[in-house]
Design a protein around this motif. Structure first.
Motif, PDB file in Angstrom:
ATOM      1  N   LEU A 500       1.063  -1.657  -0.367  1.00 53.09           N
ATOM      2  CA  LEU A 500      -0.012   0.163   0.397  1.00 53.09           C
ATOM      3  C   LEU A 500       0.739   1.711   0.086  1.00 53.09           C
ATOM      4  O   LEU A 500       2.004   0.839   1.121  1.00 53.09           O
ATOM      5  CB  LEU A 500      -0.762   0.268   0.887  1.00 53.09           C
ATOM      6  N   TYR A 507      -4.654   6.750  -2.358  1.00 55.95           N
ATOM      7  CA  TYR A 507      -3.880   5.097  -2.075  1.00 55.95           C
ATOM      8  C   TYR A 507      -3.608   4.538  -3.209  1.00 55.95           C
ATOM      9  O   TYR A 507      -4.982   4.404  -4.568  1.00 55.95           O
ATOM     10  CB  TYR A 507      -4.804   4.505  -1.233  1.00 55.95           C
ATOM     11  N   ILE A 509      -3.343   0.509  -3.793  1.00 61.28           N
ATOM     12  CA  ILE A 509      -2.322  -1.271  -3.614  1.00 61.28           C
ATOM     13  C   ILE A 509      -2.209  -1.578  -4.473  1.00 61.28           C
ATOM     14  O   ILE A 509      -2.353  -1.901  -5.732  1.00 61.28           O
ATOM     15  CB  ILE A 509      -4.173  -1.802  -3.141  1.00 61.28           C
TER      16      ILE A 509
END
Length: 735
Positions: A500, A507, A509
């Motif tokens: 992450l 953000y 992933i």
């Protein structure tokens, strides 16, 4: 000094602060029921660590006297920590580490001593509570109290903080720690089991083992949505206890000490600006698309270029230049990598955010090993080797709260030699990291074993190359090594490490992270499981906590990667060629306990014949009818199994002795066995009769061996038939 009490989930907890170990920076005497733990925090404020890491050490120590026991082994003194102590210390460390200020630079040691322990206690949760309390009230500026909860699943019901006995009935073991509503650390595994479809027989387990159509085996995988539901339950309970702790501990929190900052210099800022203005494009070219080894070499060369360039323009400011350049370069590199991911959706090796590195698999490449699997994913390579054994090969271990020694029949040993990352250093003793990675792989694979207690299995993972998630490569290689050893499992298990990068509300992933992304990212999230769901999970977060949305997205993104990897593993499994010459074979099955005597035969005759004919070893359990057959030849072991099952399933249609023999009949038979009171003589129809010593001589000082030996042929007469026993008399002998 002070005392606080609180009640959580119906159990009272007592905390006594700074009464014990008063010279430590903080201490707490923690009692819950009959369990007592002492947690201390020691800080060396005279030492400032300049390197970019948190100088925290956690030690969890169990004292044998806490359970009224002596330490096991020859030396009756606690010494080297057990695996359980080391793994428990890691859990506490991973839960507390995210709370420390970013630039905290003092060597800090947290020690937890178990002074009194109930047989039915969860010492890991208790130790985490104690350590967190000591840290929260200490002078270290920690503003949030960590606490943990364990969740089990018995039937379809989730159980909060199950006791060890309840956990034995559970199909889930989920340990979560956090603060308020933020999760910091997750450890999860499932337990495999046998699901009986239909049976009214009290010997249902034995019945299902004999009739495969009546039973299905499951690793009890947890689906992603089920896991999210369990984590939400944990989050709720952690938030409740966080508030309880804040309210109860408020009077005892010490004023925070003023921390020294790590040595910083305007020179570092100038070097940083220098890199951005004149060398940023060169750095980007190094970071992108190069292998780990090439990147490291180029970064070292790049650092030298920066130093030479700096010396030319700033000849009077070169004190500790190499150290400052390396530190600044690491900072710029981290910023660059994170910007590439968040703003461009681009990773250092050119992959997409959800892309798994190329995978290659080879099996049984070691001819004399029982089985082996070479699993390569990108620049991470694990050689996993499987060895099969019996009960004597199992690892004995003791737990503080158990009175007896237990046996570990499934072992996963993980080795991380320095050459795997290109380092020239000696190979030392097993470290905490190696123990933790091996334990994670064990938890992921163990639930997939069918009848795992019937044999001893050791998997050894040799990490030959490492650039991210060697523990998950161990899971994949370990599952294939089990298949290559012809071990019956519910399904193949694969693992993938997720990462992450998070800045504010933005953000990304990352699937299948490499070392660079692990080091410069915000999360290490390892997920292992089958196509049916998750069997083990481990999460460590570098942020203050993790939102549910991010966690959910990471789980489902991990599922996509896991299914992709499993497809490749299934293809490799279909091409496995067993090491038949090296692979031992063992079969464990069950027959009705009443049939054990027929397998043994009169005076052990039948079982001896089976052992000699098929060249196998046989272990019988008279109580539950379990039969273990093992040998070096798979075909002979299988044949012996079928032979025993045929004996057990044969109908009771044997004729009566009175139909086979009559008093007065005379036969010529061979002496099968000589004992003190006579000899057993083989008769027609595959039965033995007893020729008592009194029928040969009346002299009590003489031995039967003076007259007969095994293999002699004698003429005997049937004297009587008594309860299916034939008593013989000697007519004459020809020996």
């Amino acid at each position: 000094m002070g005392e606080a009490k609180l009640t959580f989930l119906g159990k009272e907890e007592k905390y006594i602060f700074d009464k014990f170990a008063k010279q430590a920076s903080g201490s707490v005497y923690y009692q819950k029921g009959n369990n007592v733990l002492l947690a201390t925090v020691a800080v060396d404020t005279d030492c400032v660590v300049e390197e970019d890491f948190l100088p925290l050490t956690v030690q969890y120590i169990e004292k044998a006297y806490a359970a009224g026991k002596f330490p096991g082994g020859y030396v009756k003194r606690e010494a080297k920590p057990s695996d359980f102590e080391t793994l428990s210390a890691r859990i506490i460390d991973r839960s507390l580490r995210p709370l420390f200020p970013k630039d905290y630079c003092y060597p800090t040691q947290i020690t937890i001593l178990v002074l009194s322990a109930d047989n039915d206690s969860d010492l890991q949760i208790l130790a985490l509570n104690a350590a967190s309390a000591a840290l929260y009230v200490s002078e270290i500026p920690i503003t949030f109290p960590v606490n943990g909860v364990r969740i089990g699943r018995i039937g379809e019901k989730l159980v909060l903080n199950p006791s060890p006995k309840e956990l034995e009935q559970s199909t889930l073991d989920l340990l979560v720690s956090g603060v308020n509503e933020d999760l910091l650390m997750i450890e999860m595994r499932t337990f495999g089991g046998v699901k009986v479809q239909s049976s009214n027989n009290p010997l249902s387990l034995m019945t299902t083992l004999r009739n495969e159509e009546e039973v299905s085996f499951s690793a009890n995988e947890l689906e992603e949505n089920e896991l999210i539901g369990a984590l939400e339950l944990a989050r709720t309970q952690i938030a409740l206890k966080s508030q309880l702790i804040k309210d109860s501990f408020m009077p005892f929190i010490k004023p925070p000490v003023e921390l020294k900052e790590k040595r910083k210099s305007f020179v570092c800022e100038k070097i940083e600006n220098f890199i951005y203005q004149k060398h940023l494009e060169s750095l980007r070219n190094i970071v992108e698309f190069l292998s780990k080894t090439e990147r490291n070499s180029r970064l070292k060369a790049f650092a030298k270029e920066v130093m030479e360039s700096w010396k030319t323009q700033n000849p009077n400011d070169i004190e500790s230049l190499e150290e400052r350049v390396n530190e600044t370069l690491a900072k710029v590199k981290r910023t660059l990598i994170r910007q590439m991911i968040l703003e461009e959706g681009k990773r250092a090796d050119g992959r997409g955010l959800k892309e798994v590195r190329p995978i290659s698999i080879e099996t049984n490449i070691l001819p004399k090993a029982h089985s082996s699997a070479l699993f390569t994913r990108g620049q991470t390579q694990a050689l996993v080797v499987c060895t099969l054994g019996g009960d004597m090969d199992a690892q004995n271990y003791e737990l503080l709260t158990e009175k007896t020694t237990s046996k570990e029949r499934f072992m996963v040993h993980y080795n991380f030699p320095p050459f795997s990352v290109g380092e020239a250093s000696s190979i030392g003793a097993t470290g905490r990291r190696e123990l933790g990675h091996g334990n994670l792989a064990k938890r992921a694979l163990e639930c997939s074993l069918i009848n795992g207690d019937s044999k001893t299995i050791r998997l050894v993972s040799e990490i030959l190359e490492s650039n991210g998630s060697s523990s998950m490569a161990t899971v994949c290689g370990g599952s294939l090594a089990l298949a290559a050893a012809d071990i019956e499992c519910t399904a193949l298990i694969a693992g993938v490490a997720m990462g992450l990068v998070c800045e504010g509300e933005k953000y990304a992933i990352l699937t299948d992270i490499m070392g660079l992304e692990d080091h410069d990212g915000d999360m290490d999230f390892k997920v292992a499981g089958s196509a049916n769901g998750i069997t083990a999970l481990q999460m460590d977060i570098k942020l203050g906590g993790l939102k549910t949305e991010i966690l959910k997205n990471a789980l489902f993104q991990a599922k996509e990667a896991r299914l992709h990897i499993l497809q490749l593993m299934e293809e490799a499994k279909s091409k496995i060629v067993l090491n038949t010459e090296s692979l031992p074979s063992a079969q464990t099955f069950a027959i009705h306990p009443s049939k054990i005597v027929e397998v043994i035969g009169q005076a052990g005759k039948t079982i001896k014949e089976i052992i000699e004919k098929f060249e196998v070893a046989i272990d019988l359990n008279r109580e539950n009818g379990e039969v273990k057959v093992s040998g070096g030849n798979r075909q002979k072991v299988n044949a012996a199994k079928e032979h025993i099952i045929n004996i057990a399933n044969a109908k009771d249609n044997k004729p009566n002795f009175s139909d086979l023999y009559k008093v007065g009949d005379i036969y010529t038979g061979k002496v099968k066995k000589v004992v003190e009171f006579g000899a057993f003589v083989e008769l027609p129809h595959n039965y033995d009769g007893l020729l008592h010593i009194s029928k040969i001589t009346n002299n009590r000082n003489e031995s039967i061996s003076d007259y007969l030996k095994e293999g002699d042929e004698v003429r005997v007469e049937v004297l009587s038939l008594n309860k299916n026993k034939v008593e013989l008399g000697l007519v004459d002998s020809t020996h």
